[in-house]
Design a protein around this motif. Structure first.
Motif, PDB file in Angstrom:
ATOM      1  N   PHE A  24       0.835  -1.204   0.000  1.00 52.33           N
ATOM      2  CA  PHE A  24       0.000   0.000   0.000  1.00 52.33           C
ATOM      3  C   PHE A  24       0.872   1.256   0.000  1.00 52.33           C
ATOM      4  O   PHE A  24       0.606   2.213  -0.736  1.00 52.33           O
ATOM      5  CB  PHE A  24      -0.911  -0.023   1.225  1.00 52.33           C
ATOM      6  CG  PHE A  24      -1.871   1.123   1.304  1.00 52.33           C
ATOM      7  CD1 PHE A  24      -2.914   1.245   0.407  1.00 52.33           C
ATOM      8  CD2 PHE A  24      -1.732   2.086   2.297  1.00 52.33           C
ATOM      9  CE1 PHE A  24      -3.807   2.306   0.487  1.00 52.33           C
ATOM     10  CE2 PHE A  24      -2.615   3.144   2.390  1.00 52.33           C
ATOM     11  CZ  PHE A  24      -3.657   3.254   1.483  1.00 52.33           C
ATOM     12  N   CYS A  28       0.946   4.082  -2.933  1.00 56.23           N
ATOM     13  CA  CYS A  28       0.662   5.479  -2.592  1.00 56.23           C
ATOM     14  C   CYS A  28       1.778   6.409  -3.066  1.00 56.23           C
ATOM     15  O   CYS A  28       1.515   7.544  -3.492  1.00 56.23           O
ATOM     16  CB  CYS A  28       0.470   5.626  -1.086  1.00 56.23           C
ATOM     17  SG  CYS A  28      -1.125   5.020  -0.484  1.00 56.23           S
ATOM     18  N   PRO A  71     -13.494  -0.094  -7.228  1.00 54.87           N
ATOM     19  CA  PRO A  71     -12.904   1.091  -6.593  1.00 54.87           C
ATOM     20  C   PRO A  71     -13.930   2.051  -5.997  1.00 54.87           C
ATOM     21  O   PRO A  71     -13.710   2.610  -4.922  1.00 54.87           O
ATOM     22  CB  PRO A  71     -12.128   1.739  -7.747  1.00 54.87           C
ATOM     23  CG  PRO A  71     -11.696   0.576  -8.579  1.00 54.87           C
ATOM     24  CD  PRO A  71     -12.863  -0.374  -8.534  1.00 54.87           C
ATOM     25  N   TRP A  74     -15.110   1.236  -2.539  1.00 52.64           N
ATOM     26  CA  TRP A  74     -14.133   1.437  -1.475  1.00 52.64           C
ATOM     27  C   TRP A  74     -14.083   2.891  -0.989  1.00 52.64           C
ATOM     28  O   TRP A  74     -13.352   3.197  -0.041  1.00 52.64           O
ATOM     29  CB  TRP A  74     -12.733   1.058  -1.969  1.00 52.64           C
ATOM     30  CG  TRP A  74     -12.463  -0.400  -2.055  1.00 52.64           C
ATOM     31  CD1 TRP A  74     -12.575  -1.203  -3.151  1.00 52.64           C
ATOM     32  CD2 TRP A  74     -12.008  -1.252  -0.995  1.00 52.64           C
ATOM     33  NE1 TRP A  74     -12.220  -2.492  -2.851  1.00 52.64           N
ATOM     34  CE2 TRP A  74     -11.871  -2.554  -1.532  1.00 52.64           C
ATOM     35  CE3 TRP A  74     -11.710  -1.039   0.355  1.00 52.64           C
ATOM     36  CZ2 TRP A  74     -11.443  -3.632  -0.761  1.00 52.64           C
ATOM     37  CZ3 TRP A  74     -11.286  -2.115   1.117  1.00 52.64           C
ATOM     38  CH2 TRP A  74     -11.158  -3.396   0.556  1.00 52.64           C
ATOM     39  N   ASP A  78     -11.885   4.006   2.070  1.00 55.53           N
ATOM     40  CA  ASP A  78     -10.600   4.633   1.768  1.00 55.53           C
ATOM     41  C   ASP A  78     -10.524   6.061   2.296  1.00 55.53           C
ATOM     42  O   ASP A  78      -9.457   6.516   2.732  1.00 55.53           O
ATOM     43  CB  ASP A  78     -10.353   4.614   0.261  1.00 55.53           C
ATOM     44  CG  ASP A  78      -9.930   3.239  -0.238  1.00 55.53           C
ATOM     45  OD1 ASP A  78      -9.550   2.404   0.600  1.00 55.53           O
ATOM     46  OD2 ASP A  78      -9.982   2.998  -1.459  1.00 55.53           O
ATOM     47  N   ARG A  99      -6.903   3.018  -5.499  1.00 51.75           N
ATOM     48  CA  ARG A  99      -7.447   1.698  -5.160  1.00 51.75           C
ATOM     49  C   ARG A  99      -7.347   0.753  -6.357  1.00 51.75           C
ATOM     50  O   ARG A  99      -7.031  -0.431  -6.204  1.00 51.75           O
ATOM     51  CB  ARG A  99      -8.893   1.838  -4.698  1.00 51.75           C
ATOM     52  CG  ARG A  99      -9.612   0.530  -4.412  1.00 51.75           C
ATOM     53  CD  ARG A  99      -8.915  -0.337  -3.381  1.00 51.75           C
ATOM     54  NE  ARG A  99      -8.882   0.245  -2.062  1.00 51.75           N
ATOM     55  CZ  ARG A  99      -8.436  -0.397  -0.976  1.00 51.75           C
ATOM     56  NH1 ARG A  99      -7.972  -1.644  -1.087  1.00 51.75           N
ATOM     57  NH2 ARG A  99      -8.412   0.200   0.199  1.00 51.75           N
ATOM     58  N   ARG A 100      -7.608   1.263  -7.544  1.00 50.30           N
ATOM     59  CA  ARG A 100      -7.522   0.436  -8.756  1.00 50.30           C
ATOM     60  C   ARG A 100      -6.093  -0.090  -8.943  1.00 50.30           C
ATOM     61  O   ARG A 100      -5.886  -1.260  -9.279  1.00 50.30           O
ATOM     62  CB  ARG A 100      -7.968   1.255  -9.969  1.00 50.30           C
ATOM     63  CG  ARG A 100      -8.164   0.444 -11.242  1.00 50.30           C
ATOM     64  CD  ARG A 100      -8.756   1.297 -12.345  1.00 50.30           C
ATOM     65  NE  ARG A 100     -10.120   1.705 -12.046  1.00 50.30           N
ATOM     66  CZ  ARG A 100     -10.484   2.949 -11.741  1.00 50.30           C
ATOM     67  NH1 ARG A 100      -9.580   3.916 -11.694  1.00 50.30           N
ATOM     68  NH2 ARG A 100     -11.748   3.235 -11.485  1.00 50.30           N
ATOM     69  N   TYR A 102      -3.840  -0.457  -6.547  1.00 52.87           N
ATOM     70  CA  TYR A 102      -3.560  -1.388  -5.450  1.00 52.87           C
ATOM     71  C   TYR A 102      -4.167  -2.758  -5.738  1.00 52.87           C
ATOM     72  O   TYR A 102      -3.523  -3.796  -5.535  1.00 52.87           O
ATOM     73  CB  TYR A 102      -4.107  -0.828  -4.138  1.00 52.87           C
ATOM     74  CG  TYR A 102      -3.892  -1.734  -2.951  1.00 52.87           C
ATOM     75  CD1 TYR A 102      -2.649  -1.829  -2.337  1.00 52.87           C
ATOM     76  CD2 TYR A 102      -4.941  -2.506  -2.446  1.00 52.87           C
ATOM     77  CE1 TYR A 102      -2.449  -2.669  -1.248  1.00 52.87           C
ATOM     78  CE2 TYR A 102      -4.753  -3.345  -1.359  1.00 52.87           C
ATOM     79  CZ  TYR A 102      -3.504  -3.417  -0.762  1.00 52.87           C
ATOM     80  OH  TYR A 102      -3.317  -4.257   0.309  1.00 52.87           O
ATOM     81  N   ILE A 103      -5.402  -2.778  -6.229  1.00 50.76           N
ATOM     82  CA  ILE A 103      -6.063  -4.043  -6.560  1.00 50.76           C
ATOM     83  C   ILE A 103      -5.275  -4.785  -7.638  1.00 50.76           C
ATOM     84  O   ILE A 103      -5.086  -6.004  -7.567  1.00 50.76           O
ATOM     85  CB  ILE A 103      -7.515  -3.793  -7.019  1.00 50.76           C
ATOM     86  CG1 ILE A 103      -8.374  -3.335  -5.837  1.00 50.76           C
ATOM     87  CG2 ILE A 103      -8.111  -5.052  -7.646  1.00 50.76           C
ATOM     88  CD1 ILE A 103      -9.767  -2.877  -6.234  1.00 50.76           C
TER      89      ILE A 103
END
Length: 239
Positions: A24, A28, A71, A74, A78, A99-100, A102-103
């Motif tokens: 994560f 980021c 996403p 979330w 998030d 999020r996209r 990270y997934i």
């Protein structure tokens, strides 16, 4: 004696170079968000706590067991996650893009097959055992099995990250046994976590097998009747 061995995936058959918190933080950083002031432990905990709103959504909408949040699903989780980490007023666009990413990383490049996994699985198959996979994740792992060249060894694959269906519920284990046409008591379930994997095996009335190579757990918390092994290849000493 079991006729089938069902397996967990993460830290049972696969290994990672960093925790989810580390992944994560890496993702980021690509968006200009510096989380280095937070330890990986803090980030792991924050990610885990952010799941509560996702679980609430799952129950409120009675989602299917293979449901996985997009996403936009979330956003609430998030926004709260980043607020707790000291970041306010992040746009929906940034949150969904992050999020996209990270997934994608979580589902494709985060983990690799342990070097002992394939030879052990193939030898178990050669010895006549039927093999299956039951994992606590929201994304279908079959593309990873194909990527690693072991998709042919598993006769059944079940997965769920939906509360009530995911481990420690025995739901995916029992679905796998049913698909194989086997009484659950003729199956063993191999995992690395007492609270999820061993608990699910016990509830399904399967033989619980605990692998400790990724992080040994205290024998005092292991239910009686659990076979505790250190390495993946140690399975060949017992099956």
């Amino acid at each position: 004696m079991p006729r089938a061995l069902l397996f967990d995936l993460h830290h049972t058959l696969t290994k990672t170079c960093e925790s989810q918190g580390g992944l994560f933080r890496t993702v980021c950083s690509r968006f200009g968000i510096d989380l280095t002031r937070h330890s990986v432990h803090v980030l792991d905990k924050a990610l885990s706590e952010s799941l509560s709103s996702i679980h609430e959504y799952q129950l409120a909408h009675n989602v299917e067991y293979t449901w996985f949040p997009q996403p936009e699903d979330w956003l609430k989780a998030d926004r709260e996650l980043f607020r707790n980490l000291g970041y306010e007023d992040m746009s929906d666009t940034t949150l969904m893009s992050l999020r996209r990413e990270y997934i994608h990383e979580f589902g494709n490049g985060w983990e690799t097959l342990h070097e002992q996994a394939e030879p052990t699985l193939r030898e178990l198959r050669r010895r006549g055992y039927v093999l299956g996979l039951c994992t606590r994740r929201g994304l279908d792992p079959r593309h990873l099995l194909q990527k690693w060249g072991v998709d042919d060894v598993f006769s059944v694959v079940e997965y769920s990250a939906v509360v009530g269906y995911q481990k420690p519920s025995p739901f995916t284990l029992l679905r796998a046994a049913e698909a194989l046409g086997l009484n659950p008591r003729l199956c063993a379930y191999v995992g690395n976590a007492v609270d999820a994997d061993v608990a699910a095996a016990v509830r399904a009335e399967m033989v619980p097998v605990l692998l400790t190579w990724a992080g040994p757990e205290s024998d005092t918390v292991v239910p009686e009747g659990t076979l505790v092994l250190n390495e993946i290849r140690d399975l060949l000493k017992h099956f």
